[in-house]
Design a protein around this motif. Sequence first.
Motif, PDB file in Angstrom:
ATOM      1  N   ARG A  12       0.836  -1.211   0.000  1.00  0.00           N
ATOM      2  CA  ARG A  12       0.000   0.000   0.000  1.00  0.00           C
ATOM      3  C   ARG A  12       0.868   1.258   0.000  1.00  0.00           C
ATOM      4  N   LEU A  13       1.936   1.236   0.794  1.00  0.00           N
ATOM      5  CA  LEU A  13       2.779   2.424   0.934  1.00  0.00           C
ATOM      6  C   LEU A  13       3.652   2.684  -0.291  1.00  0.00           C
ATOM      7  N   TYR A  14       4.231   1.637  -0.843  1.00  0.00           N
ATOM      8  CA  TYR A  14       5.351   1.851  -1.778  1.00  0.00           C
ATOM      9  C   TYR A  14       5.256   1.164  -3.131  1.00  0.00           C
ATOM     10  N   PHE A  15       4.240   0.320  -3.357  1.00  0.00           N
ATOM     11  CA  PHE A  15       4.270  -0.472  -4.592  1.00  0.00           C
ATOM     12  C   PHE A  15       4.392   0.390  -5.849  1.00  0.00           C
ATOM     13  N   HIS A  16       3.675   1.505  -5.881  1.00  0.00           N
ATOM     14  CA  HIS A  16       3.706   2.339  -7.093  1.00  0.00           C
ATOM     15  C   HIS A  16       5.131   2.813  -7.386  1.00  0.00           C
ATOM     16  N   ARG A  17       5.874   3.162  -6.329  1.00  0.00           N
ATOM     17  CA  ARG A  17       7.252   3.619  -6.541  1.00  0.00           C
ATOM     18  C   ARG A  17       8.194   2.446  -6.784  1.00  0.00           C
ATOM     19  N   ASP A  18       8.006   1.354  -6.012  1.00  0.00           N
ATOM     20  CA  ASP A  18       8.863   0.173  -6.170  1.00  0.00           C
ATOM     21  C   ASP A  18       8.741  -0.389  -7.583  1.00  0.00           C
ATOM     22  N   ASN A  19       7.503  -0.477  -8.057  1.00  0.00           N
ATOM     23  CA  ASN A  19       7.267  -1.059  -9.372  1.00  0.00           C
ATOM     24  C   ASN A  19       7.884  -0.203 -10.472  1.00  0.00           C
ATOM     25  N   GLU A  20       7.824   1.100 -10.295  1.00  0.00           N
ATOM     26  CA  GLU A  20       8.411   2.018 -11.266  1.00  0.00           C
ATOM     27  C   GLU A  20       9.945   1.903 -11.274  1.00  0.00           C
ATOM     28  N   VAL A  23      13.064  -4.149 -10.615  1.00  0.00           N
ATOM     29  CA  VAL A  23      13.760  -5.183  -9.830  1.00  0.00           C
ATOM     30  C   VAL A  23      15.215  -4.801  -9.599  1.00  0.00           C
ATOM     31  N   LYS A  24      15.906  -4.393 -10.656  1.00  0.00           N
ATOM     32  CA  LYS A  24      17.339  -4.117 -10.519  1.00  0.00           C
ATOM     33  C   LYS A  24      17.598  -2.969  -9.538  1.00  0.00           C
ATOM     34  N   GLY A  25      16.863  -1.869  -9.696  1.00  0.00           N
ATOM     35  CA  GLY A  25      17.058  -0.722  -8.814  1.00  0.00           C
ATOM     36  C   GLY A  25      16.696  -1.035  -7.369  1.00  0.00           C
ATOM     37  N   TYR A  27      16.699  -4.082  -5.996  1.00  0.00           N
ATOM     38  CA  TYR A  27      17.728  -4.997  -5.494  1.00  0.00           C
ATOM     39  C   TYR A  27      18.976  -4.205  -5.068  1.00  0.00           C
ATOM     40  N   ASN A  28      19.348  -3.226  -5.855  1.00  0.00           N
ATOM     41  CA  ASN A  28      20.528  -2.420  -5.512  1.00  0.00           C
ATOM     42  C   ASN A  28      20.337  -1.668  -4.198  1.00  0.00           C
ATOM     43  N   TRP A  29      19.119  -1.164  -3.961  1.00  0.00           N
ATOM     44  CA  TRP A  29      18.818  -0.508  -2.684  1.00  0.00           C
ATOM     45  C   TRP A  29      18.961  -1.491  -1.539  1.00  0.00           C
ATOM     46  N   LEU A  30      18.440  -2.705  -1.734  1.00  0.00           N
ATOM     47  CA  LEU A  30      18.543  -3.738  -0.699  1.00  0.00           C
ATOM     48  C   LEU A  30      20.015  -4.036  -0.405  1.00  0.00           C
ATOM     49  N   ALA A  31      20.811  -4.156  -1.459  1.00  0.00           N
ATOM     50  CA  ALA A  31      22.245  -4.439  -1.274  1.00  0.00           C
ATOM     51  C   ALA A  31      22.918  -3.303  -0.504  1.00  0.00           C
ATOM     52  N   ASP A  32      22.566  -2.059  -0.820  1.00  0.00           N
ATOM     53  CA  ASP A  32      23.123  -0.912  -0.082  1.00  0.00           C
ATOM     54  C   ASP A  32      22.746  -0.982   1.395  1.00  0.00           C
ATOM     55  N   GLU A  33      21.489  -1.325   1.653  1.00  0.00           N
ATOM     56  CA  GLU A  33      21.026  -1.394   3.049  1.00  0.00           C
ATOM     57  C   GLU A  33      21.728  -2.518   3.801  1.00  0.00           C
ATOM     58  N   LEU A  34      21.992  -3.632   3.129  1.00  0.00           N
ATOM     59  CA  LEU A  34      22.752  -4.714   3.765  1.00  0.00           C
ATOM     60  C   LEU A  34      24.151  -4.239   4.126  1.00  0.00           C
ATOM     61  N   GLY A  35      24.746  -3.456   3.232  1.00  0.00           N
ATOM     62  CA  GLY A  35      26.064  -2.893   3.524  1.00  0.00           C
ATOM     63  C   GLY A  35      26.027  -1.983   4.736  1.00  0.00           C
ATOM     64  N   GLU A  36      24.983  -1.165   4.827  1.00  0.00           N
ATOM     65  CA  GLU A  36      24.845  -0.262   5.977  1.00  0.00           C
ATOM     66  C   GLU A  36      24.622  -1.059   7.265  1.00  0.00           C
ATOM     67  N   LEU A  37      23.884  -2.151   7.183  1.00  0.00           N
ATOM     68  CA  LEU A  37      23.709  -3.008   8.358  1.00  0.00           C
ATOM     69  C   LEU A  37      25.062  -3.581   8.784  1.00  0.00           C
ATOM     70  N   GLY A  38      25.838  -4.007   7.810  1.00  0.00           N
ATOM     71  CA  GLY A  38      27.167  -4.542   8.121  1.00  0.00           C
ATOM     72  C   GLY A  38      28.046  -3.517   8.809  1.00  0.00           C
ATOM     73  N   GLU A  39      27.962  -2.263   8.358  1.00  0.00           N
ATOM     74  CA  GLU A  39      28.756  -1.191   8.981  1.00  0.00           C
ATOM     75  C   GLU A  39      28.299  -0.955  10.422  1.00  0.00           C
ATOM     76  N   ALA A  40      26.990  -0.950  10.642  1.00  0.00           N
ATOM     77  CA  ALA A  40      26.464  -0.734  11.997  1.00  0.00           C
ATOM     78  C   ALA A  40      26.892  -1.864  12.928  1.00  0.00           C
ATOM     79  N   LEU A  41      26.883  -3.097  12.413  1.00  0.00           N
ATOM     80  CA  LEU A  41      27.300  -4.244  13.235  1.00  0.00           C
ATOM     81  C   LEU A  41      28.795  -4.170  13.532  1.00  0.00           C
ATOM     82  N   LYS A  42      29.566  -3.800  12.512  1.00  0.00           N
ATOM     83  CA  LYS A  42      31.016  -3.691  12.697  1.00  0.00           C
ATOM     84  C   LYS A  42      31.341  -2.622  13.747  1.00  0.00           C
ATOM     85  N   ALA A  43      30.554  -1.541  13.749  1.00  0.00           N
ATOM     86  CA  ALA A  43      30.769  -0.453  14.707  1.00  0.00           C
ATOM     87  C   ALA A  43      30.158  -0.772  16.076  1.00  0.00           C
ATOM     88  N   ASN A  44      29.498  -1.932  16.168  1.00  0.00           N
ATOM     89  CA  ASN A  44      28.829  -2.337  17.412  1.00  0.00           C
ATOM     90  C   ASN A  44      27.836  -1.268  17.878  1.00  0.00           C
TER      91      ASN A  44
END
Length: 95
Positions: A12-20, A23-25, A27-44
């Motif tokens: 309801r919140l995001y499908f119109h933007r996500d669909n536009e 998939v590739k874009g 997925y890239n956002w998800l990969a960036d967020e995983l990287g940010e999670l890794g940085e937060a974990l590394k920094a404890n």
Amino acid sequence: MHIHEFQEMMRRLYFHRDNERGVKGTYNWLADELGELGEALKANDKEAAEKEFADVIAWLTSLANITGIDLERATINKYSDKCPKCQQSPCQCTF
Ligand SMILES: [Zn+2]
């Protein structure tokens, strides 16, 4: 809230933007967020990690929405109260 309900809320919140974005874009956002999670974990940094966990689930859910995957069904089908590899609970796999 069940996984399915969260996925519907994200739709309801995001499908119109996500669909536009597609998939590739998305997925890239998800990969960036995983990287940010890794940085937060590394920094404890637990406070930052909590926010990044939320972002990872949000982007994963967006990706599932635009690819037509029901996350709750997919996860329960694969992880139904036992390890999908060894069929045990708790897992007895050797690594
Ligand atoms: Zn196992």
